[in-house]
Design an enzyme around this catalytic site. Structure first.
Site, PDB file in Angstrom:
ATOM      1  NE  ARG A  36       1.488  -0.958  -8.022  1.00 52.18           N
ATOM      2  CZ  ARG A  36       0.479  -1.667  -7.546  1.00 52.18           C
ATOM      3  NH1 ARG A  36      -0.415  -1.098  -6.759  1.00 52.18           N
ATOM      4  NH2 ARG A  36       0.361  -2.935  -7.856  1.00 52.18           N
ATOM      5  CE  LYS A 207      -4.777  -7.114  -2.910  1.00 56.86           C
ATOM      6  NZ  LYS A 207      -3.992  -6.448  -3.948  1.00 56.86           N
ATOM      7  N   GLY A 362       2.256  -5.014  -5.303  1.00 54.89           N
ATOM      8  CA  GLY A 362       2.523  -3.828  -4.488  1.00 54.89           C
ATOM      9  C   GLY A 362       3.393  -4.139  -3.282  1.00 54.89           C
ATOM     10  N   GLY A 385      -1.779  -8.986  -8.950  1.00 57.09           N
ATOM     11  CA  GLY A 385      -2.782  -9.830  -9.605  1.00 57.09           C
ATOM     12  C   GLY A 385      -2.630  -9.782 -11.117  1.00 57.09           C
TER      13      GLY A 385
END
Ligand code: ADP
Ligand code: MG
Length: 404
Positions: A36, A207, A362, A385
């Site tokens: 990132r 998640k 990630g 997401g």
């Protein structure tokens, strides 16, 4: 949807607040995966060429509105500085210094931003140390806006959140999309609009909340959805299959049932693993074995998809013409439990000539790096997401704020 680039804007001497996504995995206080950070370099370099004064901001983790020492952005600064200066050197641009501040708003921060030298790039402290960030508090957005003349959003990974730094501030300053954001939107658009079929989606990770409901938008688009990770445990339990001590999001069992029904309605194949690698402990495993889905014991923790499932999933990926993957299918950080995730990564790499392959998230990106196949994936998204919601056809607030 037309995103406005800052490319043709006169920015010399202007202060530009760049919302970056430096929400990177940390291990022992060090950056464990710099994907990132690398992804932010193109925008930063272009702003340097435009003689803009750069103020970077990002969140890191979930400090929930209070200072958490281990979530300071300080460890990002030396990594960013090193990567950036290597990048700048290649283009014969003078090296910059990245100065990490200990807060992101307030008078002291404002003074430090004003006092920054021509070769300094300011990195504000973790935005989420203030509750106003996730609350999209207008006052907090105003304080951020007060630090700059122009706003650039390059944080695709957080674009699905209407936070002060991704949404609120966009209404207070001339607002533009960064290079990464534009590249993400263009690359993901190929998956959203008329994907080549079969279109296979692999969904795993931990998640569950916030991802499982996105399936409602994905199921009508995909031909096949392969479930793995803790997401699979939740689906199994929703079908009344015992998953022992595995990670499950109990509040999402009803949603999982709805998704199973929805899949049938749309004629989309929703595959669950039929065998699992199970263990007695993730940190200190003393026993590891592979069992059928229906034979997970009361004390077992499912930590990876089993070999038969891997084979079936590989077949689906081999037949696909479009593949989108979010969420590791196992606890890949532990070597013994990484084989399922690594086999998915290799399957995508092997499909390079037959399918358009996209990976987002990630940890998913970290897994692609770990498998050594980064260069054989067509597009690696910095958003987990966010890429999921985008592919599902949702309008992302961080992007909408730039177009309105
Ligand atoms: P991404 O960051 O790619 O969007 P998530 O954040 O949703 O993905 O989830 C990543 C995490 O999921 C990884 O750290 C991995 O260890 C965890 N995970 C995967 N499978 C399991 C499992 N069966 N049980 C517990 N955690 C899991
Ligand atoms: Mg993650």
């Amino acid at each position: 949807m037309e995103l406005k680039s800052f490319r043709d804007t006169e920015l010399a001497g202007k202060r530009v607040l760049v919302r970056a996504d430096f929400n990177v995995p940390l291990h022992d206080g060090k950056v464990a995966d710099d994907t990132r950070i690398r992804a932010a370099l193109a925008t930063i370099e272009r702003l340097i060429r435009s003689d803009a004064r750069i103020v970077l901001c990002s969140h890191l983790g979930r400090p929930k509105g209070a200072v958490q020492e281990e979530l300071r952005l300080a460890p990002i600064a030396p990594v960013l500085e090193q990567l950036l200066n290597t990048y700048l050197a290649r283009n014969n641009i003078e090296a910059r210094r990245v100065v990490a501040l200990s807060d992101c708003v307030g008078e002291e921060v404002r003074q430090a931003v004003v006092a920054a030298g021509e070769l300094d790039i300011v990195l504000l402290e973790n935005l989420r140390f203030h509750a106003g960030e996730t609350a999209n508090d207008p006052q907090f957005a105003k304080e951020l806006a007060a630090l700059a003349d122009v706003y650039v959003n390059d944080a695709f990974g957080t674009a699905h959140r209407a936070h002060a730094s991704t949404e609120g501030v966009a209404h207070l300053l001339p607002a533009y999309a960064g290079y990464l954001l534009i590249e993400e939107v263009q690359s993901l658009a190929k998956v959203v609009h008329e994907p080549a079929r079969p279109f296979v989606i692999i969904l795993g990770g931990a998640k569950i909340r916030g991802k499982i409901d996105v399936l409602a938008g994905l199921l009508p688009k995909a031909d096949t959805v392969l479930i793995g990770g803790a997401m699979a445990n939740t689906f199994l339990k929703a079908q009344g299959i015992g998953v022992g001590a595995s990670l499950v999001e109990d509040e999402m069992l009803g949603t999982a049932q709805q998704m199973l029904t929805l899949a049938t309605q749309h004629g989309t194949e929703l595959l669950l693993p039929f065998d699992f690698v199970v263990t007695d402990s993730i940190e200190n495993p003393s026993g590891v074995s592979t069992v059928a889905a229906k034979s997970i014991g009361a004390n077992d923790i499912a930590v990876d998809i089993g070999e038969s499932t891997r084979e079936r999933y590989r077949d689906e990926i081999r037949r696909a013409r479009t593949v989108f993957w979010n969420g590791p299918v196992g606890v890949f950080e532990v070597e013994q439990f990484s084989h399922g995730t690594v086999s998915i990564a290799h399957a995508l790499a092997n499909a390079h000539n037959t399918a358009y392959t996209v990976v987002g998230g990630g940890e998913s990106v970290a897994a692609v790096n770990k498998a050594g196949v980064f260069g054989r994936i067509h597009f690696v998204s910095t958003g987990g997401g966010a890429s999921l919601e985008f592919v599902a056809g949702k309008e992302l607030p961080g992007i909408k704020a730039l177009t309105g």
